[in-house]
Design an enzyme around this catalytic site. Structure first.
Site, PDB file in Angstrom:
ATOM      1  N   PRO A 144       0.821  -1.224   0.000  1.00 51.54           N
ATOM      2  CA  PRO A 144       0.000   0.000   0.000  1.00 51.54           C
ATOM      3  C   PRO A 144       0.849   1.266   0.000  1.00 51.54           C
ATOM      4  O   PRO A 144       1.962   1.270   0.527  1.00 51.54           O
ATOM      5  CB  PRO A 144      -0.798  -0.112   1.312  1.00 51.54           C
ATOM      6  CG  PRO A 144      -0.046  -1.065   2.178  1.00 51.54           C
ATOM      7  CD  PRO A 144       0.719  -1.974   1.274  1.00 51.54           C
ATOM      8  N   ASP A 145       0.315   2.315  -0.632  1.00 51.88           N
ATOM      9  CA  ASP A 145       1.031   3.600  -0.571  1.00 51.88           C
ATOM     10  C   ASP A 145       0.529   4.375   0.649  1.00 51.88           C
ATOM     11  O   ASP A 145      -0.204   3.836   1.479  1.00 51.88           O
ATOM     12  CB  ASP A 145       0.883   4.390  -1.885  1.00 51.88           C
ATOM     13  CG  ASP A 145      -0.552   4.813  -2.147  1.00 51.88           C
ATOM     14  OD1 ASP A 145      -1.415   4.624  -1.272  1.00 51.88           O
ATOM     15  OD2 ASP A 145      -0.819   5.355  -3.238  1.00 51.88           O
ATOM     16  N   PHE A 146       0.933   5.647   0.783  1.00 55.50           N
ATOM     17  CA  PHE A 146       0.521   6.433   1.936  1.00 55.50           C
ATOM     18  C   PHE A 146      -0.785   7.190   1.708  1.00 55.50           C
ATOM     19  O   PHE A 146      -1.559   7.403   2.596  1.00 55.50           O
ATOM     20  CB  PHE A 146       1.607   7.468   2.277  1.00 55.50           C
ATOM     21  CG  PHE A 146       2.746   6.894   3.074  1.00 55.50           C
ATOM     22  CD1 PHE A 146       2.779   5.561   3.416  1.00 55.50           C
ATOM     23  CD2 PHE A 146       3.783   7.716   3.489  1.00 55.50           C
ATOM     24  CE1 PHE A 146       3.827   5.043   4.152  1.00 55.50           C
ATOM     25  CE2 PHE A 146       4.844   7.209   4.230  1.00 55.50           C
ATOM     26  CZ  PHE A 146       4.861   5.866   4.562  1.00 55.50           C
ATOM     27  N   ARG A 147      -0.984   7.666   0.481  1.00 58.03           N
ATOM     28  CA  ARG A 147      -2.032   8.672   0.324  1.00 58.03           C
ATOM     29  C   ARG A 147      -3.252   8.293  -0.518  1.00 58.03           C
ATOM     30  O   ARG A 147      -4.224   9.051  -0.537  1.00 58.03           O
ATOM     31  CB  ARG A 147      -1.426   9.967  -0.232  1.00 58.03           C
ATOM     32  CG  ARG A 147      -1.051  10.915   0.892  1.00 58.03           C
ATOM     33  CD  ARG A 147      -0.041  11.948   0.452  1.00 58.03           C
ATOM     34  NE  ARG A 147       1.295  11.431   0.612  1.00 58.03           N
ATOM     35  CZ  ARG A 147       2.074  11.696   1.648  1.00 58.03           C
ATOM     36  NH1 ARG A 147       1.668  12.496   2.585  1.00 58.03           N
ATOM     37  NH2 ARG A 147       3.275  11.156   1.723  1.00 58.03           N
ATOM     38  N   ASN A 168      10.934   4.702  -2.824  1.00 56.41           N
ATOM     39  CA  ASN A 168      10.498   3.446  -2.212  1.00 56.41           C
ATOM     40  C   ASN A 168      11.642   2.756  -1.479  1.00 56.41           C
ATOM     41  O   ASN A 168      12.818   2.943  -1.802  1.00 56.41           O
ATOM     42  CB  ASN A 168       9.918   2.500  -3.272  1.00 56.41           C
ATOM     43  CG  ASN A 168       8.605   3.024  -3.804  1.00 56.41           C
ATOM     44  OD1 ASN A 168       8.055   3.960  -3.233  1.00 56.41           O
ATOM     45  ND2 ASN A 168       8.122   2.448  -4.872  1.00 56.41           N
ATOM     46  N   ASP A 172      11.338  -0.706  -0.870  1.00 56.57           N
ATOM     47  CA  ASP A 172      10.988  -2.127  -0.955  1.00 56.57           C
ATOM     48  C   ASP A 172      11.953  -2.999  -1.750  1.00 56.57           C
ATOM     49  O   ASP A 172      11.822  -4.232  -1.748  1.00 56.57           O
ATOM     50  CB  ASP A 172       9.558  -2.274  -1.492  1.00 56.57           C
ATOM     51  CG  ASP A 172       9.339  -1.552  -2.824  1.00 56.57           C
ATOM     52  OD1 ASP A 172      10.283  -1.471  -3.626  1.00 56.57           O
ATOM     53  OD2 ASP A 172       8.215  -1.058  -3.059  1.00 56.57           O
ATOM     54  N   HIS A 215      15.347   7.031   0.042  1.00 59.21           N
ATOM     55  CA  HIS A 215      14.919   6.794   1.423  1.00 59.21           C
ATOM     56  C   HIS A 215      15.397   5.468   1.986  1.00 59.21           C
ATOM     57  O   HIS A 215      14.841   4.982   2.962  1.00 59.21           O
ATOM     58  CB  HIS A 215      13.391   6.914   1.510  1.00 59.21           C
ATOM     59  CG  HIS A 215      12.885   8.299   1.206  1.00 59.21           C
ATOM     60  ND1 HIS A 215      11.622   8.572   0.755  1.00 59.21           N
ATOM     61  CD2 HIS A 215      13.517   9.499   1.306  1.00 59.21           C
ATOM     62  CE1 HIS A 215      11.486   9.882   0.588  1.00 59.21           C
ATOM     63  NE2 HIS A 215      12.619  10.466   0.906  1.00 59.21           N
TER      64      HIS A 215
HETATM   65  P1  CNA Z   1       2.333   8.688  -1.628  1.00 57.01           P
HETATM   66  O1  CNA Z   1       2.350  10.037  -1.037  1.00 57.01           O
HETATM   67  O2  CNA Z   1       1.599   7.602  -0.941  1.00 57.01           O
HETATM   68  O3  CNA Z   1       1.718   8.868  -3.090  1.00 57.01           O
HETATM   69  C1  CNA Z   1       1.486   7.795  -3.934  1.00 57.01           C
HETATM   70  C2  CNA Z   1       0.902   8.339  -5.217  1.00 57.01           C
HETATM   71  O4  CNA Z   1       0.855   7.258  -6.152  1.00 57.01           O
HETATM   72  C3  CNA Z   1      -0.515   8.892  -5.087  1.00 57.01           C
HETATM   73  O5  CNA Z   1      -0.557  10.142  -5.759  1.00 57.01           O
HETATM   74  C4  CNA Z   1      -1.376   7.866  -5.817  1.00 57.01           C
HETATM   75  O6  CNA Z   1      -2.455   8.443  -6.501  1.00 57.01           O
HETATM   76  C5  CNA Z   1      -0.405   7.260  -6.786  1.00 57.01           C
HETATM   77  N1  CNA Z   1      -0.665   5.863  -7.123  1.00 57.01           N
HETATM   78  C6  CNA Z   1      -1.034   4.850  -6.304  1.00 57.01           C
HETATM   79  N2  CNA Z   1      -1.095   3.692  -6.987  1.00 57.01           N
HETATM   80  C7  CNA Z   1      -0.776   3.995  -8.267  1.00 57.01           C
HETATM   81  C8  CNA Z   1      -0.665   3.231  -9.456  1.00 57.01           C
HETATM   82  N3  CNA Z   1      -0.919   1.926  -9.484  1.00 57.01           N
HETATM   83  N4  CNA Z   1      -0.313   3.859 -10.599  1.00 57.01           N
HETATM   84  C9  CNA Z   1      -0.067   5.199 -10.598  1.00 57.01           C
HETATM   85  N5  CNA Z   1      -0.161   5.969  -9.523  1.00 57.01           N
HETATM   86  C10 CNA Z   1      -0.507   5.376  -8.369  1.00 57.01           C
HETATM   87  O7  CNA Z   1       3.787   8.147  -1.904  1.00 57.01           O
HETATM   88  P2  CNA Z   1       5.147   8.933  -2.230  1.00 57.01           P
HETATM   89  O8  CNA Z   1       6.091   7.927  -2.680  1.00 57.01           O
HETATM   90  O9  CNA Z   1       4.894  10.128  -3.059  1.00 57.01           O
HETATM   91  O10 CNA Z   1       5.547   9.450  -0.759  1.00 57.01           O
HETATM   92  C11 CNA Z   1       6.756   9.338  -0.351  1.00 57.01           C
HETATM   93  C12 CNA Z   1       6.954   8.339   0.818  1.00 57.01           C
HETATM   94  C13 CNA Z   1       6.088   7.112   0.820  1.00 57.01           C
HETATM   95  C14 CNA Z   1       8.328   7.805   0.650  1.00 57.01           C
HETATM   96  O11 CNA Z   1       9.094   8.231   1.711  1.00 57.01           O
HETATM   97  C15 CNA Z   1       8.242   6.279   0.651  1.00 57.01           C
HETATM   98  O12 CNA Z   1       9.329   5.728   1.342  1.00 57.01           O
HETATM   99  C16 CNA Z   1       6.970   5.982   1.329  1.00 57.01           C
HETATM  100  N6  CNA Z   1       6.390   4.643   1.055  1.00 57.01           N
HETATM  101  C17 CNA Z   1       7.075   3.690   0.369  1.00 57.01           C
HETATM  102  C18 CNA Z   1       6.514   2.455   0.104  1.00 57.01           C
HETATM  103  C19 CNA Z   1       7.300   1.413  -0.665  1.00 57.01           C
HETATM  104  O13 CNA Z   1       8.513   1.336  -0.516  1.00 57.01           O
HETATM  105  N7  CNA Z   1       6.651   0.645  -1.525  1.00 57.01           N
HETATM  106  C20 CNA Z   1       5.203   2.176   0.533  1.00 57.01           C
HETATM  107  C21 CNA Z   1       4.510   3.189   1.254  1.00 57.01           C
HETATM  108  C22 CNA Z   1       5.123   4.402   1.496  1.00 57.01           C
END
Ligand code: CNA
Length: 251
Positions: free
Chosen positions: A33-36, A104, A106, A121
């Protein structure tokens, strides 16, 4: 047909110095899952918001709480690269893409075969003892977290992975309040300022200083591939609104 996809395809064909800048949205189609987003971490039930839990102060003061969240949300075993990770690795192999710059943690880009990956990060794949510095990989930390989860949930070391020397193990992840690695920043700036095309994907572009790096791009092919609007939509030359895995699988 996704709007803008034809132009994106054409630009990728024409370019041979592409840089990709991405975030959590790149891995949502791999099940992380993402954050937002609507089903991202912000909308799940926790006592504190992710940014508080993933801060240096919180880690130091409430290590057990930190690891409870970390185990559930970030120590996810078995996540596999999706079409976006794989296409980026393929473009690098073809000599068209020079670097993946990611927020990311991961490790999925490397798993997909990407070589030049700049992790702004850090990564859950690397961990060190806070006292003696001993290195532990993802699997070893996961096992130690599981072992520590046999403790009483009220114990201060509940779920906290411990080194053989007895001290706490800390992931090599840049927590909020911690600085980014200078070397990674310098290299990222160099790649972005030399790029003929910058593709930004799966990031809300609100986390600084990482998001500020995209301003070093001076070309005319700045593409945003994101599900929802971002803080930088007005700077883009092309916006492709869609799931990044689906978009990249059609390139
Ligand atoms: P965020 O703020 O959660 O934003 C994610 C963005 O991606 C949002 O605008 C969504 O609309 C968009 N999104 C989600 N799924 C998709 C998709 N399938 N295709 C296209 N767009 C999509 O995340 P950011 O990375 O901008 O924020 C930065 C933080 C989140 C970093 O410090 C990361 O380390 C941290 N994070 C990382 C992970 C990971 O490593 N996978 C997971 C969760 C958070």
């Amino acid at each position: 047909m996704i709007e803008g996809l034809d132009t994106l395809k054409q630009w990728v064909e024409e370019s041979n110095n592409i840089v990709f800048f991405g975030g959590a949205g790149v891995s949502t189609e791999s099940g992380i899952p993402d954050f937002r987003s609507v089903d991202g971490l912000y909308h799940q039930k926790y006592d504190y918001p992710p940014e508080t839990i993933l801060s240096h102060t919180f880690f130091m003061r409430k290590t057990s709480e930190f690891y409870k969240f970390y185990k559930d949300k970030l120590l996810l075993e078995g996540a596999k690269p999706n079409a976006a990770h794989l296409k980026l690795a393929e473009l690098e192999e073809m000599g068209k893409l020079k670097a993946v710059i990611t927020q990311n943690i991961d490790g999925l880009h490397q798993l997909a075969g990407s070589k030049e990956v700049l992790e702004l990060h850090g990564s859950v794949q690397r961990n060190n003892c806070m006292k003696c510095g001993k290195f532990y990989d993802f699997q070893e930390v996961k096992e130690r977290v599981e072992k520590a989860s046999e403790l009483n949930p009220k114990d201060k070391d509940y779920m906290v992975p411990k080194c053989d020397c007895g001290a706490t193990i800390k992931p090599d992840v840049v927590l909020y309040e911690e600085g980014l690695d200078d070397n990674v920043i310098t290299k990222s700036i160099r790649y972005i300022s030399n790029a003929d095309m910058l593709i930004i994907g799966g990031t809300s572009l609100v986390v600084y200083p990482a998001a500020g790096l995209i301003h070093y791009y001076h070309g005319r092919k700045l593409v945003l591939v994101n599900l929802s609007p971002t803080a930088q939509d007005s700077s883009a030359d092309l916006i492709v609104r869609g799931k990044i895995g689906e978009v990249f699988s059609q390139l």
